[in-house]
Design a protein around this motif. Structure first.
Motif, PDB file in Angstrom:
ATOM      1  N   SER A  70      81.145  99.367  54.605  1.00 35.47           N
ATOM      2  CA  SER A  70      81.312  97.943  54.268  1.00 35.47           C
ATOM      3  C   SER A  70      82.585  97.395  54.916  1.00 35.47           C
ATOM      4  O   SER A  70      82.628  96.238  55.341  1.00 35.47           O
ATOM      5  CB  SER A  70      81.341  97.740  52.753  1.00 35.47           C
TER       6      SER A  70
ATOM      7  N   GLY B 221      81.562  96.828  58.452  1.00 37.34           N
ATOM      8  CA  GLY B 221      80.623  95.701  58.528  1.00 37.34           C
ATOM      9  C   GLY B 221      81.316  94.355  58.352  1.00 37.34           C
ATOM     10  O   GLY B 221      80.896  93.344  58.927  1.00 37.34           O
ATOM     11  N   ALA B 222      82.385  94.360  57.571  1.00 36.11           N
ATOM     12  CA  ALA B 222      83.127  93.116  57.343  1.00 36.11           C
ATOM     13  C   ALA B 222      83.750  92.594  58.644  1.00 36.11           C
ATOM     14  O   ALA B 222      84.072  91.414  58.760  1.00 36.11           O
ATOM     15  CB  ALA B 222      84.203  93.338  56.285  1.00 36.11           C
TER      16      ALA B 222
ATOM     17  N   ASN C 245      82.158  92.839  61.533  1.00 36.43           N
ATOM     18  CA  ASN C 245      81.057  92.670  62.483  1.00 36.43           C
ATOM     19  C   ASN C 245      80.356  91.334  62.232  1.00 36.43           C
ATOM     20  O   ASN C 245      79.674  91.172  61.221  1.00 36.43           O
ATOM     21  CB  ASN C 245      80.072  93.840  62.329  1.00 36.43           C
ATOM     22  N   PRO C 246      80.510  90.366  63.133  1.00 37.59           N
ATOM     23  CA  PRO C 246      79.913  89.048  62.896  1.00 37.59           C
ATOM     24  C   PRO C 246      78.389  89.071  62.841  1.00 37.59           C
ATOM     25  O   PRO C 246      77.781  88.109  62.375  1.00 37.59           O
ATOM     26  CB  PRO C 246      80.404  88.219  64.084  1.00 37.59           C
TER      27      PRO C 246
ATOM     28  N   ALA D   2      76.665  91.459  61.176  1.00 33.61           N
ATOM     29  CA  ALA D   2      76.232  92.278  60.035  1.00 33.61           C
ATOM     30  C   ALA D   2      75.630  91.419  58.932  1.00 33.61           C
ATOM     31  O   ALA D   2      76.057  90.278  58.706  1.00 33.61           O
ATOM     32  CB  ALA D   2      77.413  93.070  59.485  1.00 33.61           C
TER      33      ALA D   2
ATOM     34  N   ARG E   3      78.772  91.431  54.851  1.00 32.86           N
ATOM     35  CA  ARG E   3      80.061  91.252  55.530  1.00 32.86           C
ATOM     36  C   ARG E   3      81.230  91.271  54.563  1.00 32.86           C
ATOM     37  O   ARG E   3      82.281  90.725  54.848  1.00 32.86           O
ATOM     38  CB  ARG E   3      80.037  89.957  56.337  1.00 32.86           C
ATOM     39  N   LYS E   4      81.038  91.913  53.416  1.00 33.10           N
ATOM     40  CA  LYS E   4      82.087  91.942  52.408  1.00 33.10           C
ATOM     41  C   LYS E   4      82.611  93.365  52.288  1.00 33.10           C
ATOM     42  O   LYS E   4      81.827  94.284  52.050  1.00 33.10           O
ATOM     43  CB  LYS E   4      81.446  91.562  51.075  1.00 33.10           C
TER      44      LYS E   4
ATOM     45  N   GLY F 273      79.177  99.134  60.878  1.00 35.67           N
ATOM     46  CA  GLY F 273      78.842  98.928  59.466  1.00 35.67           C
ATOM     47  C   GLY F 273      77.618  99.752  59.098  1.00 35.67           C
ATOM     48  O   GLY F 273      77.302  99.933  57.925  1.00 35.67           O
TER      49      GLY F 273
END
Lengths: 148, 380
Positions: free
Chosen positions: B168, B171-172, B174-175, B177, B180-181, B322
């Motif tokens: 996570s 992933g946060a 990665n635009p 994903a 995104r938290k 992510g």
């Protein structure tokens, strides 16, 4: 008369439940659920695949209490992977009143009633429990006693 | 017999994505064309220069390719859907590589695109029945696996959940994903409980999206004046299916075999890998596959993950995008999206997600059935 919830997977007349497995006469591999068409291990044809009754008895290999499930039975229920004494690693449901089952516990199947057919007969399926089945024969009781 | 590496060299020259997202009313055609245009722009190519197209898809519709590609101008090129469950995109990429390596075409595109419109299971079609019929969906398959993994290695539920915390966090950044938290361990362990040790945030989201990768021969790169410095070489491409494994978990065994062959064909070892994207649809899978790939000894993945070895900037960045857990798992796009991520990492263009000095990277997907596809790429 009992009616099988899963026709072809077990003998409803047997007590305790007996699973309907398959043995490949060419390579000796034992399957449950039963294998048709051809042998996964050696490719032998269907003619080499023989029905084999398997004792519904083994050891818990893995466990999961399912919390999210759409449909029947309602969650929560517990699914186990069971290493059958007869060979195959199978997946089955544990009896609902099973308390704190553990991996490596010995289990065997009992019949549970899941519904009633149109003719009033009980629809049954096997569920596994760590308690020995009440209907076991003296011979099986002795064997279970020896395992514990 | 030849390996991919023994044929003509294949290089990735362009990558593009449509962000992964919750299912929406956007048609798959629009998702796909967005990713393809991004890949074309990245490569500096025009659609008319693409000579073959493979579409990785499993849940949308039969015969879907041309309705999408026509919006780029109908050029009459061959187009084929590739369905291989979760490994559909990886398999489409493999087919594109094979066609270029074999010399049939010079430039090919693999596009993964899906919407969860038509999710089917093969056991039903095969008429197979089981005592646990309909009660073991994928999350319970992997919850069972998690219970056994914890039993065998003394791993705790918190250690398994730590995979989702790491992914996570990646992933946060990665635009593209779907999730995104960044999540804390407490958030990952919070209800809803799904099955066994798995909570909701330990199961990947299945949404929609698209990913596109263009591969080309050296000859095409020269002839078309493409930027060779940004290209990334496909060292190996291996696909296998489940065999009969006595006493070994089949998910792990299949990954072990496929990865070993891919490493061997690429003439690299697990220790050479800088970035790994793997099939972390459920947290426990990441630990299992890290070990099966030989990135560490059995039972060591959880403590090493806790020690930061698989972080971006650690020994080897695992799921820097992510992963399926945070970037998402729209099925068809997922395997192509992994190639987008590792290409971006190897180019050094991953910005905040960049793993330092990334030179060799691996992408891994498994699919129900069961199949496994592994690619190894290198920046030369």
């Amino acid at each position: 008369m009992r009616i099988a919830a899963h026709p072809g997977l077990y003998d409803v007349e047997a007590d305790p439940p007996t699973l309907s497995g398959t043995t490949c006469m060419r390579c000796g591999r034992v399957y449950f659920p039963p294998m048709a068409i051809g042998c996964e291990a050696c490719g032998a044809s269907e003619a080499q695949l023989r029905p084999t009754p398997l004792a519904a008895r083994g050891t818990i290999h893995a466990l999961a209490q399912v919390h999210l499930h759409h449909g029947r039975p309602p969650a929560p229920f517990t699914i186990a992977e069971i290493q059958l004494d007869a060979g195959p690693l199978i997946r089955a449901t544990l009896a609902r009143d099973e308390e704190d089952p553990q991996i490596t516990d010995s289990v065997s199947a009992i019949w549970i009633v899941t519904g009633t057919g149109d003719d009033g007969n009980e629809i049954v399926e096997p569920a596994f429990t760590t308690a020995p089945p009440a209907t076991e024969t003296a011979d099986e009781a002795a064997r279970n006693g020896g395992n514990s | 017999m030849s390996t991919l590496g023994q044929l003509r060299r294949v290089r990735v020259v362009g990558v593009g994505l449509h962000p992964y997202q919750r299912p929406s009313d956007t048609p798959y055609t629009r998702l796909g064309v967005h990713a393809i245009r991004a890949a074309l722009a990245d490569a500096g190519l025009e659609w008319k220069q693409i000579q073959a197209a493979y579409t990785g898809t499993a849940t949308t519709s039969m015969g879907m390719s041309r309705l999408m590609y026509r919006h780029l101008g109908a050029t009459g090129i061959p187009m084929t859907q590739v369905e291989n469950a979760s490994a559909s995109g990886s398999s489409a990429f493999r087919q594109a590589c094979i066609e270029v390596a074999a010399g049939l075409v010079d430039v090919a595109i693999a596009v993964g695109v899906d919407k969860p419109l038509n999710v089917t299971m093969p056991q039903r079609a095969a008429g197979l029945r089981d005592l646990a019929d309909g009660r073991v969906v994928p999350f319970t398959h992997f919850a069972l696996l998690a219970s056994r993994y914890m039993h065998d290695h003394g791993t705790t539920p918190e250690q398994i959940a730590a995979v989702a915390v790491k992914n996570s966090r990646n992933g946060a950044l990665n635009p593209n994903a779907q999730r995104r938290k960044p999540r804390t361990l407490r958030e990952v362990l919070a209800p809803p409980h799904i099955s066994g040790a798995l909570t909701r945030l330990q199961c990947c989201p299945v949404g929609e999206g698209a990913a596109a990768v263009i591969v080309a021969s050296d000859e095409a790169i020269n002839r078309l004046g493409l930027d060779s410095d940004r290209s990334v070489t496909v060292l190996s491409s291996v696909a296998r299916s489940e065999a009969v494994y006595d006493g070994e978990n089949f998910d792990a065994a299949l990954t072990r075999e496929t990865t070993a062959q891919a490493l061997d064909e690429a003439s690299v070892t697990a220790a050479d890998l800088d970035v790994v994207e793997l099939h972390d649809a459920f947290t426990v899978e990441e630990l299992l596959y890290i070990e099966a790939m030989g990135l560490c000894k059995p039972g060591q993945a959880a403590p090493l993950l806790q020690a930061g070895e698989f972080d971006i900037g650690g020994r080897v960045a695992v799921s820097a995008s992510g992963g399926l857990l945070a970037m998402g798992h729209p099925i068809g796009p997922t395997g192509v999206g992994q190639i987008v991520e590792i290409t971006t990492q190897l180019r050094g263009e991953a910005k905040e997600r960049q793993h330092p000095r990334a030179r060799t990277a691996l992408a891994h997907m498994v699919g129900v059935g069961a199949v496994c596809v592994v690619h190894i790429l290198r920046k030369e």
